[in-house]
Design a protein around this motif. Structure first.
Motif, short mmCIF file in Angstrom:
data_model
loop_
_atom_site.label_atom_id
_atom_site.label_comp_id
_atom_site.label_asym_id
_atom_site.label_seq_id
_atom_site.Cartn_x
_atom_site.Cartn_y
_atom_site.Cartn_z
N ILE A 119 0.84 -1.20 0.00
CA ILE A 119 0.00 0.00 0.00
C ILE A 119 0.87 1.24 0.00
O ILE A 119 1.72 1.43 0.87
N GLY A 120 0.66 2.10 -0.99
CA GLY A 120 1.27 3.42 -1.04
C GLY A 120 0.16 4.45 -1.06
O GLY A 120 -0.30 4.93 -0.02
N GLY A 121 -0.30 4.78 -2.27
CA GLY A 121 -1.44 5.68 -2.40
C GLY A 121 -2.78 4.98 -2.34
O GLY A 121 -3.82 5.62 -2.20
N GLY A 122 -2.76 3.64 -2.48
CA GLY A 122 -3.98 2.86 -2.31
C GLY A 122 -4.67 2.40 -3.57
O GLY A 122 -5.60 1.59 -3.52
N GLY A 123 -4.23 2.88 -4.74
CA GLY A 123 -4.91 2.50 -5.98
C GLY A 123 -4.79 1.03 -6.30
O GLY A 123 -5.75 0.41 -6.76
N LEU A 124 -3.63 0.43 -6.06
CA LEU A 124 -3.42 -0.98 -6.36
C LEU A 124 -4.31 -1.88 -5.52
O LEU A 124 -5.01 -2.75 -6.04
N ILE A 125 -4.31 -1.68 -4.21
CA ILE A 125 -5.10 -2.56 -3.35
C ILE A 125 -6.59 -2.31 -3.52
O ILE A 125 -7.40 -3.24 -3.41
N ALA A 126 -6.98 -1.08 -3.86
CA ALA A 126 -8.40 -0.78 -4.08
C ALA A 126 -8.92 -1.53 -5.30
O ALA A 126 -9.97 -2.18 -5.26
N GLY A 127 -8.17 -1.45 -6.42
CA GLY A 127 -8.60 -2.13 -7.64
C GLY A 127 -8.59 -3.64 -7.49
O GLY A 127 -9.53 -4.33 -7.91
N MET A 128 -7.54 -4.17 -6.87
CA MET A 128 -7.45 -5.62 -6.69
C MET A 128 -8.51 -6.14 -5.73
O MET A 128 -9.11 -7.20 -5.95
N ALA A 129 -8.77 -5.41 -4.66
CA ALA A 129 -9.77 -5.85 -3.69
C ALA A 129 -11.15 -5.92 -4.32
O ALA A 129 -11.92 -6.87 -4.07
N LEU A 130 -11.49 -4.94 -5.15
CA LEU A 130 -12.79 -4.95 -5.81
C LEU A 130 -12.92 -6.17 -6.73
O LEU A 130 -13.95 -6.87 -6.71
N THR A 131 -11.90 -6.45 -7.51
CA THR A 131 -11.94 -7.59 -8.43
C THR A 131 -12.04 -8.92 -7.68
O THR A 131 -12.89 -9.76 -7.97
N VAL A 132 -11.16 -9.10 -6.71
CA VAL A 132 -11.08 -10.39 -6.01
C VAL A 132 -12.32 -10.64 -5.17
O VAL A 132 -12.86 -11.76 -5.15
N LYS A 133 -12.81 -9.65 -4.47
CA LYS A 133 -13.98 -9.84 -3.61
C LYS A 133 -15.24 -10.14 -4.42
O LYS A 133 -16.14 -10.85 -3.94
N MET A 134 -15.32 -9.62 -5.65
CA MET A 134 -16.47 -9.92 -6.50
C MET A 134 -16.40 -11.35 -7.04
O MET A 134 -17.42 -12.04 -7.13
N ALA A 135 -15.20 -11.80 -7.40
CA ALA A 135 -15.05 -13.11 -8.01
C ALA A 135 -14.81 -14.22 -6.99
O ALA A 135 -15.19 -15.38 -7.22
N SER A 136 -14.15 -13.89 -5.88
CA SER A 136 -13.83 -14.90 -4.86
C SER A 136 -13.97 -14.27 -3.46
O SER A 136 -12.97 -13.87 -2.85
#
Length: 499
Positions: free
Chosen positions: A191-208
């Motif tokens: 985590i730096g500015g948060g864009g990476l974990i925000a985008g990944m969390a949305l994708t992963v939580k929707m699919a798995s």
């Protein structure tokens, strides 16, 4: 910040929503345009007591995951905007990514970089035909300059970690990981500015939904932790770190609401564990990565994720853009953290054959000598001079040979009196090795101050833009903020050509 230079895509008063449809669109447009990086099982996975995988995003062309967001943001520009161009502020990975893909798509790119940026990164961006402007002492000041340029030249400003399209591009990593590794229990994300974990969390939580998303940030810049305590992004003063890519003082206003609701755990990691993780990745995986990419493994090594033992875990290795000197120092710090590199003092070399005897003793214990400093009379002084020499500009150097000659030409007492003229002659102090060392240090500092070149030709340092800012810092916050913005606007308006 004044309303006329605000980033409309990253406005704290009006956060932008990113949904799965945006990420799906990004995934379709980026197929074949960026590298589908491998996600492989760790060679020494049993040693960590978990089924450990590494997602190797550092294998992108420019060496980081930033290519996904940069490419997607450029693809969605209007035809007119593609002709006019874009501008961004960055210290490294995002600048490299947007410069490379702007060149691939024939879109003019301007990058504003702080004065602390590594020279090789600046030259690399220029090799991609980007216009590089060096302005600002940190990324916050560079961002203001970039926003002013965007307004004056009608350029599209693309935030490297919080632009909605950049976040959506980062989310495509989630799709790849889920397709490459089945039944993942947890994914560990820097985590730096948060864009990476925000985008990944949305994708992963929707699919798995059962897959946990764990964020790792720096102890030296815990901007997400501070934002959680404040319930909104808040400025966090960063300190120098081996993981400079994560030194983002304020969490993204678009990324924070998403990450706040979607991640399962947040851990803060210390520097020593990061350097040890970098060392392990080199020795066990053959992966040369920057400090920011190693924080996930660092959290595991530090025992902060013991609940993931005997489970399947994916760790993101986000980038590899580091210079040779910094990387070498980090590895040495990792060796020291693991007690494989020690420092010792010995007087064995003062007698004949002593050094050979010392090496034989070390050899019997299976130890090797990494570096050797041999000195007798001026050991402490010579060592201090060497440390000072490495940290000083070349025009301020006082060579050890010149210093030695001066000390030989005069007595120790006379030298001390010359270096420290203010010392009382009626009550002289007892002489020791520490006193000439302190005197020499003062002489070096005085010489450096006298020979330091003045900024802006012959103007007084107090009249430079940074001198004005330092003076303004002593005034009320509202006055300081107004002066800072006014100054940076003038600087940005004067930038007709790249520096």
């Amino acid at each position: 910040m004044d309303d006329d230079i605000i980033d409309v895509n990253c406005n704290p008063k009006k956060p932008r929503d990113i949904n799965l449809e945006h990420i799906t669109t990004a995934d379709l447009l980026l197929k074949g345009e960026v590298v589908k990086t491998p996600c492989t099982r760790a060679a020494n996975s049993p040693a960590y007591n978990m089924d450990l995988y590494f997602k190797k995003e550092f294998m992108q062309v420019t060496g980081s995951f930033k290519e996904r967001g940069a490419r997607f943001a450029l693809l969605l520009l209007s035809d007119r905007q593609k002709e006019i161009g874009v501008v961004s502020a960055s210290t490294g990975n995002h600048a490299l990514a947007i410069s490379y893909h702007g060149n691939q798509l024939n879109i003019p790119v301007t990058v504003v970089m702080p004065t602390c940026t590594s020279r090789w990164k600046i030259e690399k961006c220029r090799s991609y035909k980007a216009t590089v402007i060096i302005e600002g002492r940190d990324i916050a000041e560079s961002r203001i300059v970039a926003l002013v340029l965007a307004k004056e030249r009608q350029l599209e400003y693309i935030n490297g970690y919080d632009h909605p399209h950049v976040i959506a591009g980062c989310g495509t990593i989630g799709f790849e990981v889920l397709n490459q590794v089945p039944k993942i229990d947890a994914i560990v994300v820097p985590i730096g500015g948060g864009g990476l974990i925000a985008g990944m969390a949305l994708t992963v939580k929707m699919a798995s939904p059962n897959t946990k998303i764990i964020g790792v940030e720096l102890e030296k810049c815990p901007s997400f932790t501070r934002a959680l305590e404040n319930k909104s992004p808040i400025y966090t003063a960063p300190n120098s770190s081996v993981a400079e890519g994560l030194l983002v003082p304020t969490m993204g206003c678009n990324a924070f609401p998403m990450a706040y609701t979607l991640i399962d755990k947040l851990v803060v990691v210390r520097e020593s564990w990061i350097t040890l993780a970098m060392l392990r990745l080199v020795e066990e995986e053959g992966c040369i990565v920057e400090g920011a990419a190693a924080v996930g493994l660092a959290a595991i090594l530090a025992g902060q994720l013991n609940e993931l033992q005997m489970k399947r875990v994916v760790v993101l290795l986000t980038g590899c853009n580091t210079d040779v000197v910094s990387f070498g120092r980090a590895l040495e710090r990792g060796l020291f953290a693991e007690r494989r590199l020690l420092q010792a003092d010995s007087d064995e070399s003062e007698r004949q054959g002593g050094l050979l005897g010392l090496l034989e003793k070390l050899s019997k214990h299976g130890l090797a000598v990494n570096d050797l400093l041999s000195e007798t009379v001026w050991l402490k002084l010579a060592y201090k001079m060497e440390v000072d020499r490495r940290n000083m500009p070349s025009h301020n150097l006082l060579s050890l040979a010149v210093l030695t000659k001066k000390l030989e030409d005069s007595s120790l007492k006379t030298t001390n009196q010359q270096i420290m003229p203010n010392e009382s002659k009626e009550n002289p102090k007892t002489e020791s090795l520490d006193e000439p060392k302190k005197g020499v240090q003062k002489a070096l500092e005085k010489r450096a101050e006298e020979e330091k070149p003045k900024r802006l030709s012959e103007q007084s340092p107090q009249r430079t833009r940074y001198g004005i800012l330092e003076k303004a810092r002593q005034e009320p916050p509202s006055v300081y903020k107004h002066k800072k913005l006014s100054m940076l606007k003038r600087v940005a308006s004067s930038k007709k050509h790249p520096v």
